[in-house]
Design a protein around this motif. Sequence first.
Motif, PDB file in Angstrom:
ATOM      1  N   SER A  48       0.807  -1.379  -0.021  1.00  0.00           N
ATOM      2  CA  SER A  48       0.123   0.014  -0.081  1.00  0.00           C
ATOM      3  C   SER A  48       0.909   1.081  -0.079  1.00  0.00           C
ATOM      4  O   SER A  48       0.831   2.145  -0.930  1.00  0.00           O
ATOM      5  CB  SER A  48      -0.853   0.004   1.242  1.00  0.00           C
ATOM      6  OG  SER A  48      -1.919  -0.859   0.988  1.00  0.00           O
ATOM      7  N   HIS A  51       2.682   1.726  -3.002  1.00  0.00           N
ATOM      8  CA  HIS A  51       1.939   1.530  -4.615  1.00  0.00           C
ATOM      9  C   HIS A  51       2.175   0.449  -5.390  1.00  0.00           C
ATOM     10  O   HIS A  51       2.606   0.485  -6.608  1.00  0.00           O
ATOM     11  CB  HIS A  51       2.166   2.806  -5.352  1.00  0.00           C
ATOM     12  CG  HIS A  51       1.449   4.157  -4.708  1.00  0.00           C
ATOM     13  ND1 HIS A  51       1.278   5.324  -5.040  1.00  0.00           N
ATOM     14  CD2 HIS A  51       0.847   3.963  -3.357  1.00  0.00           C
ATOM     15  CE1 HIS A  51       1.200   6.097  -4.442  1.00  0.00           C
ATOM     16  NE2 HIS A  51       0.533   5.499  -3.099  1.00  0.00           N
ATOM     17  N   THR A 181      -5.639  11.823  -0.306  1.00  0.00           N
ATOM     18  CA  THR A 181      -5.807  12.007  -1.496  1.00  0.00           C
ATOM     19  C   THR A 181      -6.583  10.864  -2.213  1.00  0.00           C
ATOM     20  O   THR A 181      -6.775   9.611  -1.632  1.00  0.00           O
ATOM     21  CB  THR A 181      -4.742  12.243  -2.290  1.00  0.00           C
ATOM     22  OG1 THR A 181      -3.922  11.090  -2.255  1.00  0.00           O
ATOM     23  CG2 THR A 181      -3.978  13.445  -1.846  1.00  0.00           C
ATOM     24  N   GLU A 183      -5.475   9.137  -4.404  1.00  0.00           N
ATOM     25  CA  GLU A 183      -4.479   8.202  -4.717  1.00  0.00           C
ATOM     26  C   GLU A 183      -4.271   7.118  -3.442  1.00  0.00           C
ATOM     27  O   GLU A 183      -4.031   6.046  -3.314  1.00  0.00           O
ATOM     28  CB  GLU A 183      -3.209   8.642  -5.367  1.00  0.00           C
ATOM     29  CG  GLU A 183      -2.154   7.624  -5.572  1.00  0.00           C
ATOM     30  CD  GLU A 183      -1.022   8.199  -6.260  1.00  0.00           C
ATOM     31  OE1 GLU A 183      -0.505   7.652  -7.277  1.00  0.00           O
ATOM     32  OE2 GLU A 183      -0.482   9.225  -5.800  1.00  0.00           O
ATOM     33  N   ASP A 184      -4.190   8.036  -2.263  1.00  0.00           N
ATOM     34  CA  ASP A 184      -4.057   7.244  -0.746  1.00  0.00           C
ATOM     35  C   ASP A 184      -5.348   6.490  -0.749  1.00  0.00           C
ATOM     36  O   ASP A 184      -5.058   5.314  -0.124  1.00  0.00           O
ATOM     37  CB  ASP A 184      -4.155   8.424   0.091  1.00  0.00           C
ATOM     38  CG  ASP A 184      -2.808   9.470  -0.006  1.00  0.00           C
ATOM     39  OD1 ASP A 184      -1.767   9.150  -0.538  1.00  0.00           O
ATOM     40  OD2 ASP A 184      -3.010  10.445   0.496  1.00  0.00           O
ATOM     41  N   LYS A 186      -7.002   5.041  -3.074  1.00  0.00           N
ATOM     42  CA  LYS A 186      -6.802   3.782  -4.047  1.00  0.00           C
ATOM     43  C   LYS A 186      -6.060   2.844  -3.375  1.00  0.00           C
ATOM     44  O   LYS A 186      -6.529   1.586  -3.345  1.00  0.00           O
ATOM     45  CB  LYS A 186      -6.421   4.323  -5.199  1.00  0.00           C
ATOM     46  CG  LYS A 186      -5.918   3.486  -6.347  1.00  0.00           C
ATOM     47  CD  LYS A 186      -5.474   3.964  -7.460  1.00  0.00           C
ATOM     48  CE  LYS A 186      -4.956   2.837  -8.501  1.00  0.00           C
ATOM     49  NZ  LYS A 186      -4.188   3.660  -9.544  1.00  0.00           N
ATOM     50  N   TRP A 187      -5.208   3.138  -2.567  1.00  0.00           N
ATOM     51  CA  TRP A 187      -3.973   2.257  -2.155  1.00  0.00           C
ATOM     52  C   TRP A 187      -4.647   1.864  -0.666  1.00  0.00           C
ATOM     53  O   TRP A 187      -3.521   1.094  -0.082  1.00  0.00           O
ATOM     54  CB  TRP A 187      -2.573   2.645  -2.383  1.00  0.00           C
ATOM     55  CG  TRP A 187      -2.307   2.639  -3.926  1.00  0.00           C
ATOM     56  CD1 TRP A 187      -2.303   3.582  -4.569  1.00  0.00           C
ATOM     57  CD2 TRP A 187      -1.853   1.517  -4.686  1.00  0.00           C
ATOM     58  NE1 TRP A 187      -1.822   3.306  -5.853  1.00  0.00           N
ATOM     59  CE2 TRP A 187      -1.603   1.937  -5.927  1.00  0.00           C
ATOM     60  CE3 TRP A 187      -1.462   0.174  -4.281  1.00  0.00           C
ATOM     61  CZ2 TRP A 187      -1.014   1.255  -6.910  1.00  0.00           C
ATOM     62  CZ3 TRP A 187      -1.108  -0.631  -5.318  1.00  0.00           C
ATOM     63  CH2 TRP A 187      -1.068  -0.199  -6.654  1.00  0.00           C
TER      64      TRP A 187
END
Length: 278
Positions: A48, A51, A181, A183-184, A186-187
């Motif tokens: 995580s 990524h 975010t 992206e944060d 998402k992972w």
Amino acid sequence: MFQNTTAASANISFLNATGRIAYNMTNDYMFRAVLQRSEHTQKHLIASLLHLDPDSIVSIEITNPIVLGRRFDKKTFVLDVAILLNSQTRINLEMQVLDKHDWPDRSLSYLCRNFDHLRKGKEYTQIYPAIHIGFLNFTPFPGEPPEFYATYQMLNVKSHHVYSDKFRLSVIDLTHTELATAEDRKWHIDHWAKLFRATTWEDIKMLAQKYSDISQTAETLYALNAEEDIRLQCQAREDYDRWHSMTENLLKEKDATIADQAAIIEELRAQVEALKNK
């Protein structure tokens, strides 16, 4: 990527737990114990944070293991977790609850030591990348806008060209998961942060329903909370943190008293000088 499936297996012990967690993962001893006990947690947390697809992680080695449950000595008092990832990347993970006002210098010191590992006879180009990731239960730079997951690298201050991608420092502010975010999220980095700060088993069960990989970490946390020798070491860390906070508050009070007395002395001196000049 990870799949979000519901954790509903009846044989998972933490699903039957209720109430407050005795020692959660903001306790740095428990953080270290869970990571050292659970290869699953190591793999999925690092995937995580960096990524990565978990399947791309072939090997993880904790290079500074401790004997869990053994009393502290000078070598085990600092509970950062040093990891060698895929035999080619050095990662240092650290949980820091108290703001000791030394985080920038402390984290740089750890990162530099982790980076400086080249053996005699090896070329500098063979040096492994080094990454330090700190989980802070406070905002590291109070005067700046907070950020949930911040990453820093050496770069040219004019062109912003990165000097080297082998030297990196990241900070996760556990107190600001709301700033994660897209992206944060998402992972699932925000999920991990919430897991670390969770104070009740009900909180953790709600997280596990959204993100199944948390279940195995939660089960390890549950098992470790049931081990008396682990609980004693977690208590020792809490006692130390409490002592450190008390000492810091006493020093602040003394400094304030000294400052007040200095102001009184200065005022009296001014009054004496005024009387002399009459």
